[in-house]
Motif scaffolding. Structure first.
Motif, PDB file in Angstrom:
ATOM      1  N   TYR B  35     -10.194 -13.463  27.520  1.00  0.00           N
ATOM      2  CA  TYR B  35     -11.398 -13.500  28.331  1.00  0.00           C
ATOM      3  C   TYR B  35     -11.008 -13.519  29.803  1.00  0.00           C
ATOM      4  O   TYR B  35      -9.947 -14.005  30.172  1.00  0.00           O
ATOM      5  CB  TYR B  35     -12.215 -14.771  28.050  1.00  0.00           C
ATOM      6  CG  TYR B  35     -12.851 -14.816  26.683  1.00  0.00           C
ATOM      7  CD1 TYR B  35     -12.159 -15.309  25.584  1.00  0.00           C
ATOM      8  CD2 TYR B  35     -14.152 -14.367  26.489  1.00  0.00           C
ATOM      9  CE1 TYR B  35     -12.742 -15.354  24.324  1.00  0.00           C
ATOM     10  CE2 TYR B  35     -14.749 -14.411  25.237  1.00  0.00           C
ATOM     11  CZ  TYR B  35     -14.021 -14.900  24.166  1.00  0.00           C
ATOM     12  OH  TYR B  35     -14.613 -14.944  22.923  1.00  0.00           O
ATOM     13  N   GLN B  37     -12.756 -14.839  33.543  1.00  0.00           N
ATOM     14  CA  GLN B  37     -13.829 -15.680  34.070  1.00  0.00           C
ATOM     15  C   GLN B  37     -13.978 -15.442  35.554  1.00  0.00           C
ATOM     16  O   GLN B  37     -13.032 -15.661  36.319  1.00  0.00           O
ATOM     17  CB  GLN B  37     -13.561 -17.164  33.807  1.00  0.00           C
ATOM     18  CG  GLN B  37     -14.708 -18.062  34.249  1.00  0.00           C
ATOM     19  CD  GLN B  37     -14.518 -19.499  33.833  1.00  0.00           C
ATOM     20  OE1 GLN B  37     -13.402 -19.987  33.672  1.00  0.00           O
ATOM     21  NE2 GLN B  37     -15.625 -20.204  33.634  1.00  0.00           N
ATOM     22  N   GLY B  40     -20.110 -17.033  38.387  1.00  0.00           N
ATOM     23  CA  GLY B  40     -21.443 -16.568  38.050  1.00  0.00           C
ATOM     24  C   GLY B  40     -21.516 -15.605  36.876  1.00  0.00           C
ATOM     25  O   GLY B  40     -22.604 -15.176  36.480  1.00  0.00           O
ATOM     26  N   MET B  41     -20.349 -15.240  36.320  1.00  0.00           N
ATOM     27  CA  MET B  41     -20.333 -14.248  35.235  1.00  0.00           C
ATOM     28  C   MET B  41     -19.959 -14.871  33.895  1.00  0.00           C
ATOM     29  O   MET B  41     -19.974 -14.200  32.873  1.00  0.00           O
ATOM     30  CB  MET B  41     -19.313 -13.137  35.555  1.00  0.00           C
ATOM     31  CG  MET B  41     -19.551 -12.449  36.876  1.00  0.00           C
ATOM     32  SD  MET B  41     -20.961 -11.367  36.854  1.00  0.00           S
ATOM     33  CE  MET B  41     -20.352 -10.033  35.862  1.00  0.00           C
ATOM     34  N   GLY B  42     -19.625 -16.115  33.888  1.00  0.00           N
ATOM     35  CA  GLY B  42     -19.217 -16.733  32.637  1.00  0.00           C
ATOM     36  C   GLY B  42     -17.884 -16.178  32.149  1.00  0.00           C
ATOM     37  O   GLY B  42     -17.060 -15.713  32.938  1.00  0.00           O
ATOM     38  N   LEU B  43     -17.694 -16.215  30.851  1.00  0.00           N
ATOM     39  CA  LEU B  43     -16.485 -15.698  30.215  1.00  0.00           C
ATOM     40  C   LEU B  43     -16.810 -14.357  29.568  1.00  0.00           C
ATOM     41  O   LEU B  43     -17.713 -14.272  28.731  1.00  0.00           O
ATOM     42  CB  LEU B  43     -15.998 -16.687  29.149  1.00  0.00           C
ATOM     43  CG  LEU B  43     -15.467 -18.010  29.668  1.00  0.00           C
ATOM     44  CD1 LEU B  43     -15.630 -19.100  28.635  1.00  0.00           C
ATOM     45  CD2 LEU B  43     -14.010 -17.879  30.060  1.00  0.00           C
ATOM     46  N   LEU B  45     -15.391 -11.117  27.333  1.00  0.00           N
ATOM     47  CA  LEU B  45     -14.358 -10.749  26.373  1.00  0.00           C
ATOM     48  C   LEU B  45     -13.707  -9.422  26.749  1.00  0.00           C
ATOM     49  O   LEU B  45     -14.395  -8.420  26.934  1.00  0.00           O
ATOM     50  CB  LEU B  45     -14.972 -10.664  24.978  1.00  0.00           C
ATOM     51  CG  LEU B  45     -14.031 -10.335  23.826  1.00  0.00           C
ATOM     52  CD1 LEU B  45     -12.991 -11.433  23.645  1.00  0.00           C
ATOM     53  CD2 LEU B  45     -14.828 -10.152  22.535  1.00  0.00           C
ATOM     54  N   TYR B  48      -9.716  -8.397  21.644  1.00  0.00           N
ATOM     55  CA  TYR B  48      -9.467  -9.423  20.646  1.00  0.00           C
ATOM     56  C   TYR B  48      -8.661  -8.837  19.497  1.00  0.00           C
ATOM     57  O   TYR B  48      -8.517  -7.604  19.395  1.00  0.00           O
ATOM     58  CB  TYR B  48     -10.770 -10.056  20.158  1.00  0.00           C
ATOM     59  CG  TYR B  48     -11.606  -9.192  19.248  1.00  0.00           C
ATOM     60  CD1 TYR B  48     -12.332  -8.119  19.755  1.00  0.00           C
ATOM     61  CD2 TYR B  48     -11.696  -9.459  17.889  1.00  0.00           C
ATOM     62  CE1 TYR B  48     -13.107  -7.331  18.927  1.00  0.00           C
ATOM     63  CE2 TYR B  48     -12.476  -8.682  17.058  1.00  0.00           C
ATOM     64  CZ  TYR B  48     -13.183  -7.619  17.587  1.00  0.00           C
ATOM     65  OH  TYR B  48     -13.950  -6.838  16.756  1.00  0.00           O
ATOM     66  N   GLY B  58     -13.341  -5.590  23.650  1.00  0.00           N
ATOM     67  CA  GLY B  58     -14.451  -6.497  23.890  1.00  0.00           C
ATOM     68  C   GLY B  58     -15.448  -5.869  24.844  1.00  0.00           C
ATOM     69  O   GLY B  58     -15.673  -4.664  24.838  1.00  0.00           O
ATOM     70  N   GLU B  59     -16.033  -6.702  25.710  1.00  0.00           N
ATOM     71  CA  GLU B  59     -17.066  -6.251  26.642  1.00  0.00           C
ATOM     72  C   GLU B  59     -16.511  -5.489  27.840  1.00  0.00           C
ATOM     73  O   GLU B  59     -17.152  -4.569  28.365  1.00  0.00           O
ATOM     74  CB  GLU B  59     -17.831  -7.466  27.175  1.00  0.00           C
ATOM     75  CG  GLU B  59     -18.474  -8.346  26.134  1.00  0.00           C
ATOM     76  CD  GLU B  59     -18.945  -9.641  26.776  1.00  0.00           C
ATOM     77  OE1 GLU B  59     -20.135  -9.739  27.145  1.00  0.00           O
ATOM     78  OE2 GLU B  59     -18.104 -10.562  26.916  1.00  0.00           O
ATOM     79  N   PHE B  90      -8.270 -16.269  30.392  1.00  0.00           N
ATOM     80  CA  PHE B  90      -8.073 -17.246  29.325  1.00  0.00           C
ATOM     81  C   PHE B  90      -7.787 -16.538  28.016  1.00  0.00           C
ATOM     82  O   PHE B  90      -8.455 -15.567  27.659  1.00  0.00           O
ATOM     83  CB  PHE B  90      -9.316 -18.120  29.147  1.00  0.00           C
ATOM     84  CG  PHE B  90      -9.531 -19.121  30.241  1.00  0.00           C
ATOM     85  CD1 PHE B  90     -10.454 -18.885  31.246  1.00  0.00           C
ATOM     86  CD2 PHE B  90      -8.806 -20.302  30.266  1.00  0.00           C
ATOM     87  CE1 PHE B  90     -10.661 -19.806  32.259  1.00  0.00           C
ATOM     88  CE2 PHE B  90      -8.997 -21.241  31.276  1.00  0.00           C
ATOM     89  CZ  PHE B  90      -9.925 -20.978  32.273  1.00  0.00           C
ATOM     90  N   LEU B 101     -13.054 -22.056  19.038  1.00  0.00           N
ATOM     91  CA  LEU B 101     -12.017 -21.367  19.801  1.00  0.00           C
ATOM     92  C   LEU B 101     -11.166 -22.404  20.524  1.00  0.00           C
ATOM     93  O   LEU B 101     -11.694 -23.343  21.128  1.00  0.00           O
ATOM     94  CB  LEU B 101     -12.636 -20.411  20.818  1.00  0.00           C
ATOM     95  CG  LEU B 101     -13.032 -19.020  20.320  1.00  0.00           C
ATOM     96  CD1 LEU B 101     -14.157 -19.092  19.316  1.00  0.00           C
ATOM     97  CD2 LEU B 101     -13.399 -18.128  21.492  1.00  0.00           C
ATOM     98  N   PHE B 103      -8.585 -22.755  23.574  1.00  0.00           N
ATOM     99  CA  PHE B 103      -8.218 -22.028  24.773  1.00  0.00           C
ATOM    100  C   PHE B 103      -6.892 -22.507  25.353  1.00  0.00           C
ATOM    101  O   PHE B 103      -6.543 -23.692  25.261  1.00  0.00           O
ATOM    102  CB  PHE B 103      -9.295 -22.188  25.846  1.00  0.00           C
ATOM    103  CG  PHE B 103     -10.514 -21.361  25.593  1.00  0.00           C
ATOM    104  CD1 PHE B 103     -11.533 -21.822  24.779  1.00  0.00           C
ATOM    105  CD2 PHE B 103     -10.644 -20.102  26.167  1.00  0.00           C
ATOM    106  CE1 PHE B 103     -12.659 -21.056  24.540  1.00  0.00           C
ATOM    107  CE2 PHE B 103     -11.769 -19.324  25.937  1.00  0.00           C
ATOM    108  CZ  PHE B 103     -12.771 -19.810  25.117  1.00  0.00           C
TER     109      PHE B 103
END
Lengths: 111, 112
Positions: B35, B37, B40-43, B45, B48, B58-59, B90, B101, B103
């Motif tokens: 991931y 980070q 303001g965008m969070g985690l 992906l 994987y 992932g995204e 991460f 999960l 980390f």
């Protein structure tokens, strides 16, 4: 693709006040997990909810999973300075092992 | 128990340089993820893996490569670093579909 929206983005509370963060998904979730990240740290698992309408408690923290399994909430009663951090919800994308995270809610507790 | 170990903790790169972020876990977990980070965008992906030899996107996979030759290791490669890849990265591992999960401590990467 699947998205998990989380609100609010930030929350400042006085110590002793309550706090709630909400997660919403456009699709039905098989389960939802909650994590806490302290400033400068890494996300740490708090809890997982699987059943429709499930409610779980951990001391001052109450976690709920909606009846339609599309939303969830985390409520903290009587916040303490140790509650400071960012709270994330996470859920697997349907049929895969991809865990997608919400944008997080950053909690600041004023003593 | 070491858990999930990420190295390095900090890294500064110049645009166009390449590097590999290392991730190793000693819990015999089949599933591992990367991931990033951003504020303001969070985690989000990146990639994987569901086991040795099997990876998927992932995204936000563009600009990153991964491979999984062993259960323990899941390195993330930046072939040509860009300033947009400045972030905290991460690595996480988990045992099964409904499991938590775990980390690593993260790698803070700056690309100038």
């Amino acid at each position: 693709g699947q998205q998990v929206m989380q609100i609010p983005q930030y929350q400042h509370v006085q110590e002793g006040e309550d706090f709630t963060t909400y997660c919403n998904s456009s699709t039905t979730l098989s389960n939802i997990q909650w994590y806490k990240q302290r400033p400068g740290g890494h996300p740490v698992f708090l809890i997982q909810l699987v059943k429709s309408g499930e409610v779980k408690k951990q001391k001052r923290l109450t976690f709920q999973f909606g009846e339609a399994k599309k939303n969830s909430s985390l409520h903290i009663t009587a916040t303490q300075t140790t509650d400071v951090g960012t709270y994330f919800c996470a859920a697997p994308t349907s049929g895969t092992y991809k865990y997608i995270f919400g944008t997080g809610t950053r909690l600041k507790v004023l003593a | 128990n070491a858990g999930v170990t990420q190295t390095p903790k900090f890294q500064v790169l110049k645009t166009g340089q390449s590097m590999t972020l290392q991730c190793a876990q000693d819990m015999n977990h089949e599933y591992m993820s990367w991931y990033r980070q951003d504020p303001g965008m969070g985690l989000r992906l990146i990639h994987y893996s569901v086991g040795a030899g099997i990876t998927d996107q992932g995204e936000v996979p563009n600009g990153y490569n991964v491979s999984r030759s062993t259960t323990e290791d899941f390195p993330l490669r930046l072939l040509s670093a860009a300033p947009s890849q400045t972030s905290v990265y991460f690595c996480a591992s988990f045992t099964s579909y409904n499991s938590p999960l775990h980390f690593g401590n993260g790698t803070r990467l700056t690309v100038t």
